[in-house]
Enzyme design. Structure first.
Site, PDB file in Angstrom:
ATOM      1  N   GLN A 128       0.845  -1.188   0.000  1.00  0.00           N
ATOM      2  CA  GLN A 128       0.000   0.000   0.000  1.00  0.00           C
ATOM      3  C   GLN A 128       0.883   1.243   0.000  1.00  0.00           C
ATOM      4  OE1 GLN A 128      -3.594  -0.560   2.889  1.00  0.00           O
ATOM      5  NE2 GLN A 128      -1.933  -1.819   3.667  1.00  0.00           N
ATOM      6  N   ASP A 152       6.222   4.734  -1.403  1.00  0.00           N
ATOM      7  CA  ASP A 152       7.589   5.277  -1.250  1.00  0.00           C
ATOM      8  C   ASP A 152       8.642   4.588  -2.127  1.00  0.00           C
ATOM      9  OD1 ASP A 152       7.581   3.667   2.027  1.00  0.00           O
ATOM     10  OD2 ASP A 152       8.183   2.817   0.098  1.00  0.00           O
ATOM     11  N   HIS A 201      -1.462   1.393  -4.291  1.00  0.00           N
ATOM     12  CA  HIS A 201      -1.878   2.799  -4.176  1.00  0.00           C
ATOM     13  C   HIS A 201      -0.978   3.726  -4.973  1.00  0.00           C
ATOM     14  CE1 HIS A 201      -3.963   1.729  -0.106  1.00  0.00           C
ATOM     15  NE2 HIS A 201      -4.589   1.252  -1.151  1.00  0.00           N
ATOM     16  N   CYS A 204      -0.583  12.332 -16.423  1.00  0.00           N
ATOM     17  CA  CYS A 204      -1.201  13.502 -17.060  1.00  0.00           C
ATOM     18  C   CYS A 204      -2.717  13.438 -16.867  1.00  0.00           C
ATOM     19  CB  CYS A 204      -0.870  13.525 -18.559  1.00  0.00           C
ATOM     20  SG  CYS A 204      -1.756  14.831 -19.432  1.00  0.00           S
ATOM     21  N   SER A 255      -2.505  -0.887   9.303  1.00  0.00           N
ATOM     22  CA  SER A 255      -3.599  -0.756  10.278  1.00  0.00           C
ATOM     23  C   SER A 255      -4.816  -1.558   9.837  1.00  0.00           C
ATOM     24  CB  SER A 255      -3.971   0.730  10.436  1.00  0.00           C
ATOM     25  OG  SER A 255      -4.270   1.269   9.151  1.00  0.00           O
ATOM     26  N   VAL A 298       3.319  -3.572  15.501  1.00  0.00           N
ATOM     27  CA  VAL A 298       3.685  -3.205  16.883  1.00  0.00           C
ATOM     28  C   VAL A 298       2.462  -3.209  17.792  1.00  0.00           C
ATOM     29  CG1 VAL A 298       5.759  -1.892  16.269  1.00  0.00           C
ATOM     30  CG2 VAL A 298       3.550  -0.740  16.284  1.00  0.00           C
ATOM     31  N   CYS A 354       1.412  18.730 -22.939  1.00  0.00           N
ATOM     32  CA  CYS A 354       0.132  19.039 -23.616  1.00  0.00           C
ATOM     33  C   CYS A 354      -0.558  20.216 -22.936  1.00  0.00           C
ATOM     34  CB  CYS A 354      -0.779  17.800 -23.601  1.00  0.00           C
ATOM     35  SG  CYS A 354      -1.582  17.506 -21.998  1.00  0.00           S
ATOM     36  N   CYS A 402       1.999  18.964 -17.991  1.00  0.00           N
ATOM     37  CA  CYS A 402       2.385  18.078 -19.089  1.00  0.00           C
ATOM     38  C   CYS A 402       2.722  18.936 -20.314  1.00  0.00           C
ATOM     39  CB  CYS A 402       1.198  17.161 -19.412  1.00  0.00           C
ATOM     40  SG  CYS A 402       1.490  16.056 -20.802  1.00  0.00           S
TER      41      CYS A 402
HETATM   42  C1  BV8 Z   1     -11.756   2.371  -3.375  1.00  0.00           C
HETATM   43  C2  BV8 Z   1      -3.437   8.278  -0.357  1.00  0.00           C
HETATM   44  C3  BV8 Z   1     -13.506   1.747  -4.753  1.00  0.00           C
HETATM   45  C4  BV8 Z   1      -2.151   7.969  -0.930  1.00  0.00           C
HETATM   46  C5  BV8 Z   1      -4.500   6.376   0.543  1.00  0.00           C
HETATM   47  C6  BV8 Z   1     -16.358   3.097   4.621  1.00  0.00           C
HETATM   48  C7  BV8 Z   1     -16.061   1.818   5.071  1.00  0.00           C
HETATM   49  C8  BV8 Z   1     -15.145   1.027   4.398  1.00  0.00           C
HETATM   50  C9  BV8 Z   1     -14.486   1.498   3.256  1.00  0.00           C
HETATM   51  C10 BV8 Z   1     -14.776   2.767   2.826  1.00  0.00           C
HETATM   52  C11 BV8 Z   1     -15.701   3.574   3.498  1.00  0.00           C
HETATM   53  N1  BV8 Z   1     -15.748   4.754   2.847  1.00  0.00           N
HETATM   54  C12 BV8 Z   1     -14.902   4.720   1.796  1.00  0.00           C
HETATM   55  C13 BV8 Z   1     -14.299   3.504   1.768  1.00  0.00           C
HETATM   56  C14 BV8 Z   1     -13.296   3.053   0.782  1.00  0.00           C
HETATM   57  C15 BV8 Z   1     -11.946   3.694   1.105  1.00  0.00           C
HETATM   58  C16 BV8 Z   1     -11.486   3.266   2.490  1.00  0.00           C
HETATM   59  O1  BV8 Z   1     -11.101   2.139   2.686  1.00  0.00           O
HETATM   60  N2  BV8 Z   1     -11.575   4.196   3.460  1.00  0.00           N
HETATM   61  C17 BV8 Z   1     -11.203   3.829   4.821  1.00  0.00           C
HETATM   62  C18 BV8 Z   1     -10.291   4.904   5.408  1.00  0.00           C
HETATM   63  C19 BV8 Z   1     -12.479   3.669   5.633  1.00  0.00           C
HETATM   64  N3  BV8 Z   1     -11.011   3.177   0.129  1.00  0.00           N
HETATM   65  C20 BV8 Z   1     -10.815   3.847  -1.015  1.00  0.00           C
HETATM   66  O2  BV8 Z   1     -11.313   4.921  -1.264  1.00  0.00           O
HETATM   67  C21 BV8 Z   1      -9.951   3.140  -2.038  1.00  0.00           C
HETATM   68  N4  BV8 Z   1     -10.634   3.095  -3.277  1.00  0.00           N
HETATM   69  O3  BV8 Z   1     -12.216   1.712  -2.491  1.00  0.00           O
HETATM   70  O4  BV8 Z   1     -12.314   2.482  -4.589  1.00  0.00           O
HETATM   71  C22 BV8 Z   1     -14.514   2.612  -5.356  1.00  0.00           C
HETATM   72  C23 BV8 Z   1     -14.203   3.896  -5.762  1.00  0.00           C
HETATM   73  C24 BV8 Z   1     -15.166   4.652  -6.336  1.00  0.00           C
HETATM   74  C25 BV8 Z   1     -16.424   4.146  -6.468  1.00  0.00           C
HETATM   75  C26 BV8 Z   1     -16.725   2.844  -6.029  1.00  0.00           C
HETATM   76  C27 BV8 Z   1     -15.767   2.087  -5.481  1.00  0.00           C
HETATM   77  C28 BV8 Z   1      -8.639   3.889  -2.216  1.00  0.00           C
HETATM   78  C29 BV8 Z   1      -7.734   3.570  -1.062  1.00  0.00           C
HETATM   79  C30 BV8 Z   1      -6.388   4.289  -1.237  1.00  0.00           C
HETATM   80  C31 BV8 Z   1      -6.487   5.585  -0.584  1.00  0.00           C
HETATM   81  N5  BV8 Z   1      -5.181   6.239  -0.543  1.00  0.00           N
HETATM   82  N6  BV8 Z   1      -3.626   7.340   0.702  1.00  0.00           N
HETATM   83  C32 BV8 Z   1      -1.094   8.715  -0.216  1.00  0.00           C
HETATM   84  O5  BV8 Z   1      -1.154   9.933  -0.154  1.00  0.00           O
HETATM   85  O6  BV8 Z   1      -0.226   8.014   0.293  1.00  0.00           O
HETATM   86  S1  BV8 Z   1      -4.795   5.334   1.816  1.00  0.00           S
HETATM   87  C33 BV8 Z   1      -3.576   5.494   3.011  1.00  0.00           C
HETATM   88  O7  BV8 Z   1      -3.884   4.490   3.979  1.00  0.00           O
HETATM   89  C34 BV8 Z   1      -2.190   5.168   2.496  1.00  0.00           C
HETATM   90  O8  BV8 Z   1      -2.106   5.061   1.092  1.00  0.00           O
HETATM   91  C35 BV8 Z   1      -1.887   3.817   3.106  1.00  0.00           C
HETATM   92  O9  BV8 Z   1      -1.392   3.009   2.115  1.00  0.00           O
HETATM   93  C36 BV8 Z   1      -3.228   3.342   3.546  1.00  0.00           C
HETATM   94  C37 BV8 Z   1      -3.220   2.312   4.656  1.00  0.00           C
HETATM   95  O10 BV8 Z   1      -2.531   2.851   5.749  1.00  0.00           O
HETATM   96  P1  BV8 Z   1      -1.355   1.955   6.374  1.00  0.00           P
HETATM   97  O11 BV8 Z   1      -0.347   1.698   5.325  1.00  0.00           O
HETATM   98  O12 BV8 Z   1      -1.938   0.780   7.062  1.00  0.00           O
HETATM   99  O13 BV8 Z   1      -0.720   2.974   7.400  1.00  0.00           O
HETATM  100  P2  BV8 Z   1      -1.284   3.415   8.811  1.00  0.00           P
HETATM  101  O14 BV8 Z   1      -0.535   4.625   9.228  1.00  0.00           O
HETATM  102  O15 BV8 Z   1      -2.777   3.431   8.799  1.00  0.00           O
HETATM  103  O16 BV8 Z   1      -0.873   2.214   9.782  1.00  0.00           O
HETATM  104  C38 BV8 Z   1       0.496   1.936  10.032  1.00  0.00           C
HETATM  105  C39 BV8 Z   1       0.536   0.611  10.774  1.00  0.00           C
HETATM  106  O17 BV8 Z   1       1.892   0.264  10.984  1.00  0.00           O
HETATM  107  C40 BV8 Z   1      -0.120   0.668  12.138  1.00  0.00           C
HETATM  108  O18 BV8 Z   1      -0.894  -0.501  12.329  1.00  0.00           O
HETATM  109  C41 BV8 Z   1       1.070   0.665  13.112  1.00  0.00           C
HETATM  110  O19 BV8 Z   1       0.764  -0.007  14.324  1.00  0.00           O
HETATM  111  C42 BV8 Z   1       2.076  -0.119  12.329  1.00  0.00           C
HETATM  112  N7  BV8 Z   1       3.477   0.159  12.625  1.00  0.00           N
HETATM  113  C43 BV8 Z   1       4.051   1.349  12.938  1.00  0.00           C
HETATM  114  N8  BV8 Z   1       5.399   1.177  13.078  1.00  0.00           N
HETATM  115  C44 BV8 Z   1       5.660  -0.129  12.823  1.00  0.00           C
HETATM  116  C45 BV8 Z   1       4.446  -0.787  12.538  1.00  0.00           C
HETATM  117  N9  BV8 Z   1       4.369  -2.095  12.250  1.00  0.00           N
HETATM  118  C46 BV8 Z   1       5.534  -2.787  12.230  1.00  0.00           C
HETATM  119  N10 BV8 Z   1       6.735  -2.229  12.482  1.00  0.00           N
HETATM  120  C47 BV8 Z   1       6.838  -0.911  12.796  1.00  0.00           C
HETATM  121  N11 BV8 Z   1       8.042  -0.376  13.053  1.00  0.00           N
END
Ligand code: BV8
Length: 239
Positions: free
Chosen positions: A101, A104, A119, A127, A183, A208, A144, A142
């Site tokens: 996901q 980077d 993602h 573009c 998460s 963690v 264009c 772009c």
């Molecule tokens: C889609 C932008 C279909 C990119 C991101 C209601 C209920 C359910 C779902 C939805 C809902 N409303 C909307 C939705 C769908 C929505 C969604 O899931 N929303 C969630 C928040 C409720 N999903 C979407 O919109 C996706 N598209 O479903 O399309 C569709 C579309 C149109 C019409 C019909 C259908 C698109 C999802 C992508 C969104 N883009 N970000 C950017 O700028 O980077 S999501 C964002 O969260 C990031 O991209 C990231 O990849 C993603 C997940 O986060 P994590 O990677 O898990 O990171 P996080 O910080 O949350 O957690 C870190 C974890 O690491 C923690 O658990 C922590 O404990 C742990 N940790 C920390 N340190 C360590 C560690 N673990 C191990 N070692 C360590 N050292």
């Protein structure tokens, strides 16, 4: 059973088909900020303000400012032992599909090749008129004349259907599904481990802290990915 690293390593060592899902936690020890949690990005920035198509069409300069700031951080980060352990696993002659996901690019920099970037990638642009994908070269427009946007999937946007399809089939075919540093809150990525479990895979989670996946995981190995993965994926697993 849940915290038994030696047993998890034994089962992993026997698997021929492994699928891995990573989230921001796998890059945390490289210095890349996660999204949620104490120092998370969403603490200072609201995703609805920045990581969505409406924000971009309303204020492309502001959204680019945020992504260039993130590029600046990621650009100074190196892959950590978690990335390297996953890259080394790929070289063992078993089928490994690394579904990330993260945007980077650190898995590829660590040497992983079979990577599905669910993602997108913060070093790519697209573009907004022609859809052409390119390396980010500092230009925001772009040739264009249309705006370039980060080649990243924002909330409410569909994932690339081909990439999603490959991830779904890798999960279905996997004998072991390893979920690391996510998460488990964002769909459709968070459906992959459950899909794998429904197809009979052993699910191992490394984090963690517990997540919504933990209760359904066969193994929950609590600790930083940079410490747990090298032990879990070691060629000669710990006794
Ligand atoms: C889609 C932008 C279909 C990119 C991101 C209601 C209920 C359910 C779902 C939805 C809902 N409303 C909307 C939705 C769908 C929505 C969604 O899931 N929303 C969630 C928040 C409720 N999903 C979407 O919109 C996706 N598209 O479903 O399309 C569709 C579309 C149109 C019409 C019909 C259908 C698109 C999802 C992508 C969104 N883009 N970000 C950017 O700028 O980077 S999501 C964002 O969260 C990031 O991209 C990231 O990849 C993603 C997940 O986060 P994590 O990677 O898990 O990171 P996080 O910080 O949350 O957690 C870190 C974890 O690491 C923690 O658990 C922590 O404990 C742990 N940790 C920390 N340190 C360590 C560690 N673990 C191990 N070692 C360590 N050292």
């Amino acid at each position: 059973m849940q915290g038994d690293l030696a047993e998890a390593a034994r089962i992993l060592g026997q698997a021929q088909r492994i699928a891995v899902l990573t989230g921001a936690g796998v890059s945390a020890e490289s210095g890349v900020p996660t999204f949620r949690g104490e120092q998370g990005l969403w603490k200072s920035y609201r995703p609805e303000q920045l990581a969505n198509p409406m924000a971009f069409s309303g204020n492309p300069e502001l959204v680019w400012e945020w992504y260039r700031w993130r590029q600046g951080i990621v650009g100074g980060c190196q892959p950590n032992p978690a990335h390297h352990a996953l890259a080394e696993l790929e070289g063992r002659g078993v089928s490994v599909t690394l579904i990330t996901q993260n945007v980077d690019g650190l898995h590829r920099r660590a040497g992983s090749e079979n990577v599905l970037e669910l993602h997108g990638n913060i070093w790519r642009t697209r573009c907004t008129r022609e859809g052409k994908i390119d390396h980010y070269a500092g230009e925001l427009k772009c040739s264009c004349g249309a705006w370039l946007r980060p080649h990243i999937v924002w909330f409410g946007e569909q994932l690339d259907p081909l990439i999603l399809d490959q991830a779904l089939s890798a999960a279905r075919r996997s004998q072991v599904f390893l979920s690391v540093g996510t998460s488990s809150l964002v769909a459709p990525a968070n459906m992959l481990p459950r899909l794998a479990a429904d197809s009979g895979a052993t699910v191992i989670e490394v984090n963690v802290e517990p997540t919504p996946l933990t209760v359904d995981a066969d193994f929950f190995l609590q600790g930083p990915a940079g410490e747990v993965l090298p032990r879990l994926l070691a060629k000669d697993p710990p006794p």
